[in-house]
Design a protein around this motif. Structure first.
Motif, PDB file in Angstrom:
ATOM      1  N   THR A   1     -27.726 -22.416   2.479  1.00 10.28           N
ATOM      2  CA  THR A   1     -27.918 -20.973   2.732  1.00 10.28           C
ATOM      3  C   THR A   1     -28.640 -20.461   0.944  1.00 10.28           C
ATOM      4  O   THR A   1     -27.669 -20.703   0.166  1.00 10.28           O
ATOM      5  CB  THR A   1     -26.382 -20.058   3.698  1.00 10.28           C
ATOM      6  OG1 THR A   1     -25.494 -20.334   2.258  1.00 10.28           O
ATOM      7  CG2 THR A   1     -26.967 -20.996   4.599  1.00 10.28           C
TER       8      THR A   1
ATOM      9  N   SER B   1     -32.167 -16.761   6.118  1.00  7.22           N
ATOM     10  CA  SER B   1     -30.201 -16.990   6.011  1.00  7.22           C
ATOM     11  C   SER B   1     -30.843 -18.575   5.202  1.00  7.22           C
ATOM     12  O   SER B   1     -30.185 -19.192   4.850  1.00  7.22           O
ATOM     13  CB  SER B   1     -30.154 -16.656   6.610  1.00  7.22           C
ATOM     14  OG  SER B   1     -29.630 -15.219   6.716  1.00  7.22           O
ATOM     15  N   TYR B   2     -31.100 -19.311   5.979  1.00  8.41           N
ATOM     16  CA  TYR B   2     -30.748 -20.665   6.137  1.00  8.41           C
ATOM     17  C   TYR B   2     -32.325 -21.396   5.879  1.00  8.41           C
ATOM     18  O   TYR B   2     -33.562 -20.772   5.657  1.00  8.41           O
ATOM     19  CB  TYR B   2     -31.501 -21.534   7.669  1.00  8.41           C
ATOM     20  CG  TYR B   2     -30.593 -20.898   8.723  1.00  8.41           C
ATOM     21  CD1 TYR B   2     -29.200 -21.153   8.461  1.00  8.41           C
ATOM     22  CD2 TYR B   2     -31.086 -20.905   9.657  1.00  8.41           C
ATOM     23  CE1 TYR B   2     -28.444 -20.682   9.335  1.00  8.41           C
ATOM     24  CE2 TYR B   2     -30.026 -20.372  11.153  1.00  8.41           C
ATOM     25  CZ  TYR B   2     -28.804 -20.538  10.963  1.00  8.41           C
ATOM     26  OH  TYR B   2     -27.957 -20.195  12.056  1.00  8.41           O
TER      27      TYR B   2
END
Length: 329
Positions: free
Chosen positions: A110, A285-286
């Protein structure tokens, strides 16, 4: 010996050799992974398991949730796990204590903070100045959520010590229930709790710490330096499987991703999982690659320093190994 017996023995020998070869070819290398918590925030990891990306690389992953950074690092350093999924700041803490076999970050999962600012009341046209004079239920000291939380507050002109009543003495597992029972005007929460509170009318998401803080290696895969040296091929295959899962998460509809990881979240509805996946994905976020970038590493240390939690400045090359991510590009 009759021709029939000779033929039978030959066939038996061939079958035995084929059986042994099949067992050998089908054998998987086992990798023990300790994750700091169970979270939709880590969707690509679960996808790598459920979609068979680890299996394609000849790996059998034994996943254990160790609940907390300290426990996760203890598990890794005591050889209770081969690889840990945890905040990159923990590797700095361990290194600063003089570890002979430090934890090395080799794949990022992340790249933003995963928490959201939740208000008890519905706020129209929210600004961060609304927090002044309020009671803010924050995260525990020394962890990434707390450090990013305070960094974002300061970046928005809020002094967390003088401009609001900051509560940080509640255990991580009890923060949500404390807010639900009436403590605090605002709270810093991970998903899916933030979304569940909105559905239940307990609170309302007004902003994201992830979008406010910039790119940071929030959660990474790390292993002891000695493990990386002895298991180069295994770690490369592990990293490749994660990279495949990261791309899959970005390419597939959120509903498909949710279905893939639902077995890891029995108590959460498919609808909520889908909503959370879309929220995390839409704000970036990923990570789309396991490569931990140098600027993100130093941004992490700037956040730690601002919070008064950086024990020592650590060079990028000291605790970050990009070899595995580079090979699979």
């Amino acid at each position: 010996m009759s021709v029939w017996k000779k033929t039978s023995l030959l066939l038996l020998s061939m079958l035995l050799l084929a059986s042994i070869a099949a067992c050998s070819w089908g054998k998987s290398d086992k990798v023990r992974v300790a994750e700091v918590t169970r979270s939709i925030f880590y969707a690509p990891q679960y996808v790598a398991i459920s979609e068979g990306f680890f299996e394609e690389e000849g790996l059998e992953v034994d996943l254990t949730t160790t609940w907390g950074g300290d426990q996760t690092m203890t598990t890794l350093l005591s050889d209770g796990a081969d690889i840990a999924l945890v905040g990159a700041e923990t590797s700095i803490y361990v290194y600063a204590q003089g570890a002979n076999d430090p934890a090395i970050n080799f794949a990022q999962l992340t790249k933003t903070d995963g928490t959201f600012l939740v208000s008890r009341e519905k706020v129209e046209d929210f600004t961060w100045d609304d927090l002044k004079g309020s009671t803010f239920l924050g995260q525990r000291r020394g962890g990434m959520p707390q450090m990013v939380g305070e960094y974002v507050l300061k970046d928005n002109g809020i002094n967390p010590r003088t401009d609001l009543n900051l509560i940080q003495n509640i255990d991580f597992g009890n923060i949500a229930s404390a807010f639900a029972s009436g403590t605090g005007d605002y709270v810093q929460l991970f998903e899916p709790q933030a979304t569940l509170f909105e559905q239940e009318g307990i609170g309302y998401i007004v902003d994201s710490f992830g979008t406010q803080s910039g790119e940071v290696p929030y959660t990474v895969f790390m292993a002891k330096e000695s493990y990386l040296e002895k298991n180069d091929d295994t770690v490369e295959r592990f990293t490749r499987a994660i990279a495949k899962a990261q791309q899959w998460v970005h390419e597939q509809p959120a509903s498909v991703v949710a279905e893939s990881i639902q077995p890891f979240f029995d108590d959460t509805s498919l609808e909520v999982i889908e909503s959370v996946v879309e929220r995390y994905r839409s704000q970036g976020s990923y990570a789309q690659s396991p490569l931990l970038k140098e600027e993100a590493w130093y941004h992490l240390q700037a956040i730690m320093d601002e919070a008064g939690e950086l024990p020592a400045q650590v060079e990028y090359e000291t605790l970050v190994n990009t070899d595995f991510a580079d090979r699979i590009e």
